[in-house]
Design a protein around this motif. Structure first.
Motif, short mmCIF file in Angstrom:
data_model
loop_
_atom_site.label_atom_id
_atom_site.label_comp_id
_atom_site.label_asym_id
_atom_site.label_seq_id
_atom_site.Cartn_x
_atom_site.Cartn_y
_atom_site.Cartn_z
N THR A 8 0.73 -1.21 -0.04
CA THR A 8 0.09 -0.02 0.04
C THR A 8 0.75 1.22 -0.01
O THR A 8 0.56 2.27 -0.93
N ARG A 9 2.01 1.12 0.94
CA ARG A 9 2.78 2.40 1.03
C ARG A 9 3.55 2.39 -0.47
O ARG A 9 3.76 3.76 -1.01
N GLN A 10 3.91 1.62 -1.22
CA GLN A 10 4.87 1.38 -2.35
C GLN A 10 3.81 1.96 -3.33
O GLN A 10 4.44 3.01 -4.31
N ILE A 11 2.57 1.71 -3.44
CA ILE A 11 1.68 2.04 -4.56
C ILE A 11 1.39 3.51 -4.24
O ILE A 11 1.39 4.30 -5.30
N GLY A 12 1.15 3.83 -3.01
CA GLY A 12 1.04 5.39 -2.72
C GLY A 12 2.14 6.22 -3.18
O GLY A 12 1.71 7.36 -3.79
N PHE A 13 3.27 5.69 -3.07
CA PHE A 13 4.46 6.60 -3.44
C PHE A 13 4.66 6.66 -4.94
O PHE A 13 4.76 7.72 -5.28
N VAL A 14 4.09 5.62 -5.69
CA VAL A 14 3.93 5.48 -7.30
C VAL A 14 2.92 6.67 -7.47
O VAL A 14 3.23 7.39 -8.63
N PRO A 109 8.15 2.51 2.71
CA PRO A 109 8.52 1.61 3.76
C PRO A 109 9.95 2.14 4.10
O PRO A 109 10.98 2.50 3.18
N ASP A 110 10.14 1.99 5.19
CA ASP A 110 11.49 2.76 5.70
C ASP A 110 12.84 2.72 4.98
O ASP A 110 13.52 3.50 4.61
N GLU A 111 13.21 1.24 4.74
CA GLU A 111 14.34 1.01 4.21
C GLU A 111 14.50 1.71 2.63
O GLU A 111 15.44 1.86 2.04
N GLY A 113 12.64 4.19 1.45
CA GLY A 113 12.69 5.59 1.58
C GLY A 113 14.12 6.16 1.86
O GLY A 113 14.53 7.10 1.26
N LEU A 114 14.78 5.30 2.95
CA LEU A 114 16.12 5.81 3.37
C LEU A 114 17.09 5.56 2.02
O LEU A 114 17.98 6.50 1.85
N GLU A 115 16.90 4.58 1.12
CA GLU A 115 17.84 4.48 0.11
C GLU A 115 17.53 5.34 -1.18
O GLU A 115 18.51 5.98 -1.75
N LEU A 116 16.12 5.72 -1.41
CA LEU A 116 15.86 6.66 -2.31
C LEU A 116 16.46 8.16 -1.74
O LEU A 116 16.99 9.10 -2.62
N ARG A 117 16.32 8.27 -0.56
CA ARG A 117 16.91 9.64 0.08
C ARG A 117 18.42 9.81 -0.24
O ARG A 117 19.09 10.63 -0.35
N ARG A 118 19.22 8.47 0.29
CA ARG A 118 20.46 8.50 -0.13
C ARG A 118 21.03 8.89 -1.60
O ARG A 118 21.80 9.47 -1.88
N LEU A 119 20.15 8.44 -2.27
CA LEU A 119 20.25 8.59 -3.64
C LEU A 119 20.26 10.16 -4.34
O LEU A 119 21.09 10.51 -4.99
N TRP A 120 19.27 10.57 -3.67
CA TRP A 120 18.70 12.17 -3.90
C TRP A 120 20.07 12.77 -3.19
O TRP A 120 20.53 13.72 -4.00
N ASN A 121 20.38 12.55 -2.03
CA ASN A 121 21.42 13.26 -1.49
C ASN A 121 22.61 13.24 -2.01
O ASN A 121 23.46 14.26 -2.23
N GLU A 122 23.13 12.11 -2.45
CA GLU A 122 24.44 11.71 -3.32
C GLU A 122 24.44 12.66 -4.71
O GLU A 122 25.28 13.47 -5.07
N PHE A 123 23.11 12.83 -5.34
CA PHE A 123 22.93 13.39 -6.78
C PHE A 123 23.28 15.10 -6.37
O PHE A 123 23.92 15.84 -6.88
N GLU A 124 22.51 15.53 -5.02
CA GLU A 124 22.76 16.88 -4.90
C GLU A 124 24.10 17.42 -4.23
O GLU A 124 24.61 18.30 -4.57
#
Length: 201
Positions: A8-14, A109-111, A113-124
């Motif tokens: 549900t959370r994954q589909i909500g993100f999509v 889901p936490d893990e 979300g954290l991985e995508l946030r790490r990717l975004w931080n790395e890009f920035e």
């Protein structure tokens, strides 16, 4: 979290990511009058990454580059697109986008979300070879569009060749070859009168 809640959370993100298709940029697709949206921009960068990875200054993990490209503009759902030549908007960009990242990646889901946030931080941060190459593509794509639209948003918003050169110089950090190409593009655009204050040669 059970499997149903996770899905549900994954589909909500999509579904939240779908909103990126409504975020308009200042540039137009080549040959079109309308403004492109940020999801289209991300697709263009992904295609460029697949085709142009050989021109990166250093070998890159293409999968990681593509993942970065897919998430790098999701924050614009909340923060909007920031036009590179709008000094006031650029000044508040980091704060607006950081708040957006917290909310949007927090939907997953936490893990994940954290991985995508790490990717975004790395890009920035732009410190890894992957981030620098992805950043080079992010700068080059609108230059290609504006050139092939006879000045496009450069002319509409009074942008000079000096501004374009200064704002896009970081391309060289990801790809010296692509920066050489960009410099030639700027010179040709100057000769054609595609910048504010420029006269065709």
């Amino acid at each position: 979290m059970n499997a149903t809640e996770r899905l549900t959370r994954q589909i909500g993100f999509v579904l939240e990511a779908e909103k990126l298709k409504a975020v308009l940029r200042r540039t137009s697709p080549v040959g079109a009058e309308r403004r492109e949206n940020s999801a289209e921009h991300s697709w263009t960068l992904a295609l460029m990454a697949v085709l142009l990875a050989e021109h990166s200054n250093r070998p890159v993990d293409l999968d990681r580059v593509l993942q970065m490209i897919l998430v790098h503009d999701l924050v614009e759902i909340d923060a909007g697109d920031t036009f590179h030549y709008d000094a006031a908007a650029v000044a508040t960009k980091a704060e607006r986008e950081t708040r957006a990242a917290e909310r949007i990646f927090g939907l997953l889901p936490d893990e994940q979300g954290l991985e995508l946030r790490r990717l975004w931080n790395e890009f920035e941060a732009g410190r890894t070879a992957e981030a620098r190459f992805a950043g080079a593509l992010d700068r080059l794509a609108p230059m290609l569009q504006n050139f092939h639209n006879a000045g496009g948003s450069w002319l509409r918003h009074g942008v000079t060749s000096q501004q374009v050169t200064e704002r896009n110089g970081n391309i060289v950090l990801g790809s010296e070859r692509l920066w050489e190409f960009a410099v030639e593009l700027i010179r040709e655009a100057e000769a054609k009168g595609f910048f504010a204050g420029d006269d065709a040669g």
